[in-house]
Motif scaffolding. Structure first.
Motif, PDB file in Angstrom:
ATOM      1  N   GLU A   1       0.841  -1.223   0.000  1.00  0.00           N
ATOM      2  CA  GLU A   1       0.000   0.000   0.000  1.00  0.00           C
ATOM      3  C   GLU A   1       0.866   1.258   0.000  1.00  0.00           C
ATOM      4  OE1 GLU A   1      -0.728  -2.604   1.867  1.00  0.00           O
ATOM      5  OE2 GLU A   1      -2.800  -3.087   1.449  1.00  0.00           O
TER       6      GLU A   1
ATOM      7  N   ARG B   1       6.453 -12.506   4.976  1.00  0.00           N
ATOM      8  CA  ARG B   1       5.909 -12.232   6.309  1.00  0.00           C
ATOM      9  C   ARG B   1       6.512 -13.264   7.247  1.00  0.00           C
ATOM     10  NH1 ARG B   1      -0.503 -10.755   4.934  1.00  0.00           N
ATOM     11  NH2 ARG B   1       0.036  -9.100   3.467  1.00  0.00           N
TER      12      ARG B   1
ATOM     13  N   GLU C   1       6.137 -15.181   9.589  1.00  0.00           N
ATOM     14  CA  GLU C   1       5.100 -15.809  10.403  1.00  0.00           C
ATOM     15  C   GLU C   1       5.712 -16.510  11.597  1.00  0.00           C
ATOM     16  OE1 GLU C   1       1.762 -15.071   7.657  1.00  0.00           O
ATOM     17  OE2 GLU C   1       1.829 -15.760   9.743  1.00  0.00           O
TER      18      GLU C   1
ATOM     19  N   ARG D   1       0.462 -21.474   4.647  1.00  0.00           N
ATOM     20  CA  ARG D   1       0.898 -20.366   5.499  1.00  0.00           C
ATOM     21  C   ARG D   1       2.422 -20.356   5.426  1.00  0.00           C
ATOM     22  NH1 ARG D   1      -0.670 -16.603   8.548  1.00  0.00           N
ATOM     23  NH2 ARG D   1      -2.851 -17.191   8.278  1.00  0.00           N
ATOM     24  N   GLY D   2       2.918 -19.731   4.327  1.00  0.00           N
ATOM     25  CA  GLY D   2       4.366 -19.695   4.131  1.00  0.00           C
ATOM     26  C   GLY D   2       4.940 -18.411   4.712  1.00  0.00           C
TER      27      GLY D   2
ATOM     28  N   PHE E   1       5.741 -15.891  -0.056  1.00  0.00           N
ATOM     29  CA  PHE E   1       4.592 -16.396  -0.818  1.00  0.00           C
ATOM     30  C   PHE E   1       4.230 -15.423  -1.940  1.00  0.00           C
ATOM     31  CE2 PHE E   1       1.441 -13.482   1.027  1.00  0.00           C
ATOM     32  CZ  PHE E   1       2.066 -13.097   2.214  1.00  0.00           C
TER      33      PHE E   1
ATOM     34  N   ASP F   1      -1.591  -8.364  -5.612  1.00  0.00           N
ATOM     35  CA  ASP F   1      -2.154  -7.297  -4.808  1.00  0.00           C
ATOM     36  C   ASP F   1      -2.465  -6.107  -5.707  1.00  0.00           C
ATOM     37  OD1 ASP F   1       0.714  -7.834  -4.502  1.00  0.00           O
ATOM     38  OD2 ASP F   1       0.888  -5.974  -3.346  1.00  0.00           O
TER      39      ASP F   1
ATOM     40  N   TYR G   1      -4.512  -2.200  -6.058  1.00  0.00           N
ATOM     41  CA  TYR G   1      -4.770  -1.005  -5.253  1.00  0.00           C
ATOM     42  C   TYR G   1      -5.589  -0.019  -6.072  1.00  0.00           C
ATOM     43  CZ  TYR G   1      -0.992  -3.241  -2.732  1.00  0.00           C
ATOM     44  OH  TYR G   1      -0.229  -4.173  -2.064  1.00  0.00           O
TER      45      TYR G   1
ATOM     46  N   ILE H   1      -4.160  -4.008   7.578  1.00  0.00           N
ATOM     47  CA  ILE H   1      -4.315  -3.218   6.350  1.00  0.00           C
ATOM     48  C   ILE H   1      -5.185  -1.999   6.642  1.00  0.00           C
ATOM     49  CG2 ILE H   1      -5.143  -3.285   3.952  1.00  0.00           C
ATOM     50  CD1 ILE H   1      -2.754  -5.097   4.445  1.00  0.00           C
TER      51      ILE H   1
ATOM     52  N   GLU I   1      -8.768 -18.818   3.527  1.00  0.00           N
ATOM     53  CA  GLU I   1      -8.860 -17.483   2.939  1.00  0.00           C
ATOM     54  C   GLU I   1      -7.933 -17.378   1.727  1.00  0.00           C
ATOM     55  OE1 GLU I   1      -7.423 -14.230   5.436  1.00  0.00           O
ATOM     56  OE2 GLU I   1      -6.854 -13.271   3.539  1.00  0.00           O
TER      57      GLU I   1
ATOM     58  N   GLY J   1      -8.460 -14.905  -0.704  1.00  0.00           N
ATOM     59  CA  GLY J   1      -8.406 -13.513  -1.175  1.00  0.00           C
ATOM     60  C   GLY J   1      -9.077 -12.614  -0.164  1.00  0.00           C
TER      61      GLY J   1
ATOM     62  N   PHE K   1     -10.369  -4.854   0.585  1.00  0.00           N
ATOM     63  CA  PHE K   1     -10.489  -3.829   1.634  1.00  0.00           C
ATOM     64  C   PHE K   1     -10.823  -2.477   1.033  1.00  0.00           C
ATOM     65  CE2 PHE K   1      -8.094  -6.068   5.000  1.00  0.00           C
ATOM     66  CZ  PHE K   1      -7.316  -6.951   4.265  1.00  0.00           C
TER      67      PHE K   1
ATOM     68  N   SER L   1      -7.544  -1.937  -1.224  1.00  0.00           N
ATOM     69  CA  SER L   1      -6.546  -2.907  -1.689  1.00  0.00           C
ATOM     70  C   SER L   1      -7.182  -4.291  -1.741  1.00  0.00           C
ATOM     71  CB  SER L   1      -5.299  -2.896  -0.808  1.00  0.00           C
ATOM     72  OG  SER L   1      -5.582  -3.347   0.489  1.00  0.00           O
ATOM     73  N   TYR L   2      -6.667  -5.114  -2.653  1.00  0.00           N
ATOM     74  CA  TYR L   2      -7.347  -6.348  -3.029  1.00  0.00           C
ATOM     75  C   TYR L   2      -6.293  -7.432  -3.249  1.00  0.00           C
ATOM     76  CZ  TYR L   2     -10.326  -2.379  -4.107  1.00  0.00           C
ATOM     77  OH  TYR L   2     -11.005  -1.181  -4.019  1.00  0.00           O
TER      78      TYR L   2
ATOM     79  N   ILE M   1      -4.898 -11.547  -3.479  1.00  0.00           N
ATOM     80  CA  ILE M   1      -5.196 -12.966  -3.731  1.00  0.00           C
ATOM     81  C   ILE M   1      -3.935 -13.745  -3.422  1.00  0.00           C
ATOM     82  CG2 ILE M   1      -5.583 -14.710  -5.522  1.00  0.00           C
ATOM     83  CD1 ILE M   1      -7.590 -12.900  -6.842  1.00  0.00           C
TER      84      ILE M   1
END
Ligand code: 5CA
Length: 438
Positions: A111, A140, A142, A151-152, A155, A159, A161, A202, A282, A284, A287, A315-316, A318
């Motif tokens: 963003e 990230r 994690e 959940r890497g 990744f 994205d 905007y 976000i 989840e 995608g 926001f 922002s969007y 996937i």
């Protein structure tokens, strides 16, 4: 592609570290290799599917009028200080110093950067609405990377905007992405249900997550069964028209993730026989966050009245790499993966039962050429392993069609076609088998 010249390092055993089917099957089918916790190499067959998923995402984003660019994975810490997110983002952010001791970071999202690009290049409301997107690796850190690519830590994300003059037009941009997501996931052969969601780091006050229903999903979800069989907008959907009816149709039935679930409302609004409580992955999230970034970063446009005002943004995202895991969770059986046609590494697996037999080899090669002439890709198992090994490997890899060529069948002028998803088998003449697949 001939398997004898390919790299498909399948495993016989279930890897101990894999707790869910998709993680287990991606390792066993030789699609990925773990290099470090949450960090993977994409082996040839896994990369083919990743690229097919990415292509569908790209086509639907372009159809919705978004413009593709590519931002770097590395970002300056100062950019995140400007938007006020640098400290707030916490330990998930991988912070890096270069040889000049400059503070960088491996971007978890963009963003801030895309707002800086917008600010430098757009001054007038006449350029709006604008939607910029990219498909780029994210990091990230994690706390507990798990479930393989689901959940890497590194990744692949698409994205996007959006930039608009005010809230009303920003909500139209949001609706365009909402509809594009309905189409995108349906084209991959999965059902991803939009549900009201928390906005988290976000920000903003309007968000929907798109979830693939699966028992192994990390999110508990609650929805009205009515939302599970709504029609997907067609390829001719008019993105410049009024999308409100579609969005209303998909958001009227109750559907919420656990962090925004309202038990009383659920019981009140949804008759008992239509209440679904399950888990979802989840894939995608969309926001709307207004001026959360444009105000602190002074991304302003001159409006119709001549005054400067901060744009309204959204922002969007996937999870492109997460989708391999989600698609496998939604489609597998005891024998292995069951790929939807649109994203399988190859459309067809050609199995030679009598390798070394000239006629069998010739017919197999002829079929492969005929399929490729139709724009279909085939993996030709020309190895000299036993039939049982070949069938088990093809079932594990999960290609939608298996086309089995053997001396005996050819003696009767036929090859055998098997549909992986149903197990249905047909004996057909070679060209009829190709026509049946096409
Ligand atoms: N650790 C992860 N591993 C794999 N995929 C992930 C991971 N974290 C998020 N994703 C995927 O990335 C998508 C978008 O991530 S997000 O945090 O929801 N949204 C954003 O980052 C916004 N910048 C959207 S542009 C998620 O819906 C999910 O599918």
């Amino acid at each position: 592609m001939r398997l004898s010249r390919y790299l498909l390092p399948t495993l016989k055993e279930n890897p101990a570290e894999a707790q869910i089917a998709s993680h287990r099957l991606m390792l066993r089918a030789g699609l990925i290799r773990q290099e470090a916790a949450g960090i993977y190499s994409w082996l040839p067959a896994g990369l083919r599917t990743l690229r097919k998923i990415e292509a569908i995402v790209r086509e639907e984003m372009n159809r919705a009028g978004a413009l593709e660019l590519l931002m770097p994975t590395l970002q300056l810490a100062d950019l995140w200080r400007e938007s006020g997110r640098y400290d707030a983002y916490g330990p998930e952010m991988l912070r890096i110093r270069d040889r000049h001791e400059r503070e960088l970071l491996y971007g978890p999202t963009n963003e801030d950067m895309v707002t800086a690009i917008f600010r430098a290049n757009v001054k007038s409301y006449r350029a709006l609405p604008l939607n910029l997107y990219h498909v780029q690796w994210k990091f990230r850190d994690e706390q507990r990377p798990r479930f393989g690519v689901m959940r890497g830590r590194e990744f692949l994300m698409k994205d996007a905007y959006s930039f608009d003059l005010d809230e009303a037009t920003a909500r139209r941009s949001y609706q365009r992405m909402f509809v594009a997501y309905l189409r995108t996931f349906a084209r991959m052969g999965i059902r991803a249900i939009p549900m009201r969601a928390e906005t988290g780091p976000i920000g903003g006050d309007l968000s929907h997550e798109f979830l693939v229903l699966a028992q192994t999903g990390e999110s508990a979800v609650y929805c009205d069964k009515a939302v599970l069989d709504l029609p997907i907008p067609g390829a001719g959907v008019d993105y410049d028209g009024d999308l409100d009816p579609i969005v209303q149709q998909w958001t009227a039935p109750y559907a919420a993730t656990e962090d925004v679930h309202d038990f009383e409302r659920f019981e009140r609004e949804v008759p008992a026989e239509r209440r679904v409580q399950t888990r979802g992955i989840e894939v995608g999230q969309v926001f709307y966050f207004g001026t959360k970034y444009s105000a602190p970063m002074k991304a302003l446009v001159t409006g119709p009245d001549g005054s400067d005002k901060p744009i309204h943004g959204g922002s969007y995202g996937i999870g492109v790499s997460r989708l391999l895991g989600a698609i496998i969770e939604a489609g597998h059986d005891d024998a292995g993966i069951v790929w939807p046609d649109a994203v399988a590494p190859f459309n067809v697996g050609i199995v030679d039962l009598d390798p070394g037999d000239a006629q069998v080899g010739e017919v197999g090669a002829g079929i492969q050429n005929a399929l490729e002439a139709l724009g279909l890709d085939a993996l030709h198992d020309d190895t000299d392993e036993r039939a049982g090994v070949k069938f088990a490997r093809m079932d594990l890899l999960g290609l939608p069609w298996q086309l089995i060529v053997g001396r005996r069948g050819l003696g009767e002028g036929t090859v055998e076609l098997k549909r992986r998803a149903t197990g249905e088998r047909l004996s057909l003449a070679p060209h009829d088998a190709v026509a049946h697949i096409a």
